[in-house]
Design a protein around this motif. Structure first.
Motif, mmCIF file in Angstrom:
data_model
loop_
_atom_site.group_PDB
_atom_site.id
_atom_site.type_symbol
_atom_site.label_atom_id
_atom_site.label_comp_id
_atom_site.label_asym_id
_atom_site.label_seq_id
_atom_site.Cartn_x
_atom_site.Cartn_y
_atom_site.Cartn_z
ATOM 1 N N GLY A 368 0.828 -1.188 0.000
ATOM 2 C CA GLY A 368 0.000 0.000 0.000
ATOM 3 C C GLY A 368 0.863 1.238 0.000
ATOM 4 N N SER A 372 -0.544 4.478 4.649
ATOM 5 C CA SER A 372 -1.801 3.723 4.525
ATOM 6 C C SER A 372 -2.099 2.862 5.748
ATOM 7 C CB SER A 372 -1.748 2.827 3.281
ATOM 8 O OG SER A 372 -0.672 1.907 3.367
ATOM 9 N N LYS A 374 0.273 0.437 7.062
ATOM 10 C CA LYS A 374 0.942 -0.863 7.013
ATOM 11 C C LYS A 374 1.768 -1.112 8.287
ATOM 12 C CE LYS A 374 3.295 -0.042 3.292
ATOM 13 N NZ LYS A 374 2.930 1.386 3.190
ATOM 14 N N MET A 551 -3.481 -2.109 1.655
ATOM 15 C CA MET A 551 -3.980 -1.100 2.585
ATOM 16 C C MET A 551 -4.131 0.240 1.870
ATOM 17 S SD MET A 551 -4.328 -2.560 5.561
ATOM 18 C CE MET A 551 -4.470 -1.104 6.602
ATOM 19 N N ASN A 552 -5.154 0.970 2.234
ATOM 20 C CA ASN A 552 -5.364 2.312 1.680
ATOM 21 C C ASN A 552 -6.107 3.150 2.713
ATOM 22 O OD1 ASN A 552 -5.343 4.442 -0.128
ATOM 23 N ND2 ASN A 552 -7.283 3.838 -1.066
ATOM 24 N N LYS A 553 -5.431 4.206 3.211
ATOM 25 C CA LYS A 553 -6.020 5.110 4.214
ATOM 26 C C LYS A 553 -6.506 4.366 5.452
ATOM 27 C CE LYS A 553 -7.402 8.568 0.787
ATOM 28 N NZ LYS A 553 -8.533 9.357 0.195
ATOM 29 N N SER A 557 -8.077 -2.495 1.298
ATOM 30 C CA SER A 557 -8.612 -2.239 -0.037
ATOM 31 C C SER A 557 -8.870 -3.541 -0.782
ATOM 32 C CB SER A 557 -7.636 -1.363 -0.824
ATOM 33 O OG SER A 557 -8.066 -1.202 -2.161
#
Length: 581
Positions: A368, A372, A374, A551-553, A557
């Motif tokens: 990510g 994000s 991680k 991962m995203n924000k 994801s």
């Protein structure tokens, strides 16, 4: 007063027990204080005998006898005063024995990040010093002020009244001093905590400061923080100094008034000549503890604030002392259920309802963009962070159901910055197990350390160091290169053959040979049944991953088999990763 400082919450019970362990020292010191204050009457009685008996009658034998008596009394007083001081120092040492280890453990085991975490022991030492300081002696002497006041009334009611009025005035000044300086002293204490924490952080990264030319800027920033702390402290001292001056003036004036009033009463033949000096001495002794308390007040206030910080720490980490059922060694099945994390100093959650499962022998790659979540996810899986919501389970048991030390034995964690500590290479690989339990089989520890090093393929590298496994390294791994640190940290993660491995950017400082050795080590660990979580930006380390989690924000994801996730990402323009074979 003592009761108000003791929390009744279960987590703070060790603090209560530690104070109780010191109670006999404190009670004995109070008993000796009673004897000391009684003997302080000896000079007063001596003066009265000299002026009322020896001088009028010329009784030299009487003078010799009362002088011998007063010498014995004062010698005994000095000895008792030394004993009570030693008792208070012993109480501080007893407190240190009871709480130093627990306090360090609580601070290191706390899941909360705080600017004060780095100076917990400094605050603890403030409390310990206050117990054996002048403030404690003044507190023990203060209850005897009414006794001296009573003797003043026995000499003459007017002398007693003067002493009573003077004591009340001094007490009023002491109260005003407390009200005026308390908030300033607390502000100074908090500012000092922030300044010291920032200073320690800079000191541990001094090479970065020098390399990037940040020395002047950070010095200026430190001076600003120190100026805030010293300014608040100076303001409190200036305010306290005014009250201290007023109290000293009032005490000296009261002594002079006592002499004048005594002389007047002697002229009126209402008291003897010896009572004139006795009245001044008794008045001085009656008000002395109040003056001592005002002088020691800044230290007492800071010690109280430090004790409050310790109480907060113990209340927040009370679960560390809870008894846990001894669970069987896990197979390595990891489950995250709706895990959310929000740092105490931020409003945006770092993790939002993250859920996934990992079976023994499976390898999960976490990818990510930067920021994000991680690294936060890796810390949660490793047990370094505690989620505010959701649950992290190993073989079905939530992390909180495990004894933290036992859980850590089944988890291998390689953080992003490969943190190593002052000690030998073997100490770091073995997670300082020998220091934790001196009675442990040191030969077995050595064998496990060498086995872990061989599993990480770093054994030959360690043997090439000047003293091999016994090579000392400094704080932060000083003495080793970044790549060497990362490979030693990998051996530490593999120590004891843990069933869950959590690696955050494990190849960031490795060359091609080091990365190849890393991949072989991870493949062997997976074949042995360990579940593996890898946070990575470089694709090479993900070649053997069974699953990918994007991962995203702070949220998941995508999650699924590696090839399916990569195809979906390439089709939708997701995070760019070099092709993996």
């Amino acid at each position: 007063m003592l009761k108000s400082l003791l929390s009744d919450k279960p987590g703070a019970r060790p603090l209560v027990e530690a104070i109780r362990a010191c109670r006999w020292h404190l009670l004995a010191a109070a008993g000796f204080s009673a004897l000391v204050n009684i003997l302080y009457l000896a000079p007063t009685l001596y003066m009265m005998q000299v002026y009322d008996r020896v001088v009028p009658t010329g009784g030299i034998i009487t003078l010799v006898l009362v002088t011998i008596v007063v010498f014995l009394a004062l010698g005994t007083l000095a000895g008792l005063d030394v004993i009570r001081t030693r008792l208070l120092v012993r109480a501080g040492l007893r407190l240190d024995q009871q709480l130093a280890g627990r306090t360090l453990g609580r601070a290191m085991g706390s899941h909360e990040t705080s600017a004060r975490a780095g100076q917990v022991m400094r605050e603890f030492d403030q409390v310990r010093s206050a117990i054996g300081g002048q403030g404690a002696l003044a507190i023990l002497d203060a209850p005897w002020t009414p006794i001296y006041l009573l003797f003043c009334f026995l000499l003459h009611p007017l002398l007693g009244l003067l002493t009573l009025v003077g004591a009340l005035m001094l007490f009023g000044l002491a109260v005003l001093n407390e009200r005026s300086t308390k908030s300033r002293l607390l502000k100074a204490h908090e500012a000092s905590a922030r300044a010291y924490a920032a200073q320690e952080q800079v000191s541990t990264r001094s090479e970065v400061v020098r390399a990037l030319g940040m020395r002047r800027g950070l010095v200026a920033r430190q001076l600003t923080a120190r100026a805030e702390a010293t300014g608040a402290q100076s303001e409190a001292q200036f305010t306290g100094g005014r009250y201290s001056g007023a109290i000293k003036f009032l005490r000296l004036m009261l002594q002079s008034l006592a002499l004048g009033l005594g002389a007047y009463l002697a002229v009126q033949q209402q008291i003897s000549a010896g009572a004139i000096i006795a009245a001044s001495v008794l008045l001085s002794r009656a008000v002395q503890p109040i003056e001592q308390l005002v002088g020691a007040w800044p230290g007492l206030v800071q010690a109280r604030a430090a004790w409050k910080s310790l109480t907060d720490l113990y209340e927040a980490t009370g679960d560390q002392d809870e008894a846990h059922t001894l669970l069987p060694a896990p197979a390595g099945r990891l489950d995250l259920q709706e895990v959310s994390v929000r740092m105490s100093d931020g409003d945006t959650p770092q993790l939002k309802q993250v859920s996934f499962s990992l079976e023994p022998g499976q390898m999960l790659g976490v990818i990510g963009p930067s920021g994000s979540g991680k690294t936060t996810l890796a810390r949660v899986v490793a047990g370094a962070y505690r989620p505010q919501l959701g649950a992290v389970r190993l073989d079905g048991s939530e992390y909180g159901q495990w004894d933290p030390e036992r859980l850590a034995r089944h988890i291998g964690y390689l953080p992003q910055d490969s943190v190593l500590f002052a000690g030998t290479v073997k100490d770091n690989i073995s997670r300082f197990e020998g220091a934790a339990d001196p009675a442990a089989d040191q030969g077995a520890i050595d064998l496990r350390a060498v086995t872990a090093a061989k599993a990480a393929e770093v054994h030959d590298l360690i043997q090439s160091l000047p003293q091999g496994y016994d090579t000392p390294i400094g704080p932060g791994g000083r003495g080793l290169s970044a790549g060497q640190m990362q490979r030693v940290a990998l051996a530490r993660a593999l120590y004891g053959s843990p069933r869950l491995l959590v690696l955050d950017e494990p190849n960031s400082h490795l060359d091609q040979d080091g990365e190849t050795a890393l991949m072989r080590a991870l493949k062997r660990a997976a074949e042995a049944g360990a579940a593996i979580v890898i946070v990575a930006h470089r694709a090479g380390v993900l070649a053997s991953a069974d699953l990918l989690l994007v991962m995203n924000k702070g949220a998941v994801s995508r999650f699924g088999p590696r090839d399916q996730v990569l195809q979906a990402l390439q089709g939708r323009g997701g995070p760019r990763i070099a092709s993996v074979s």
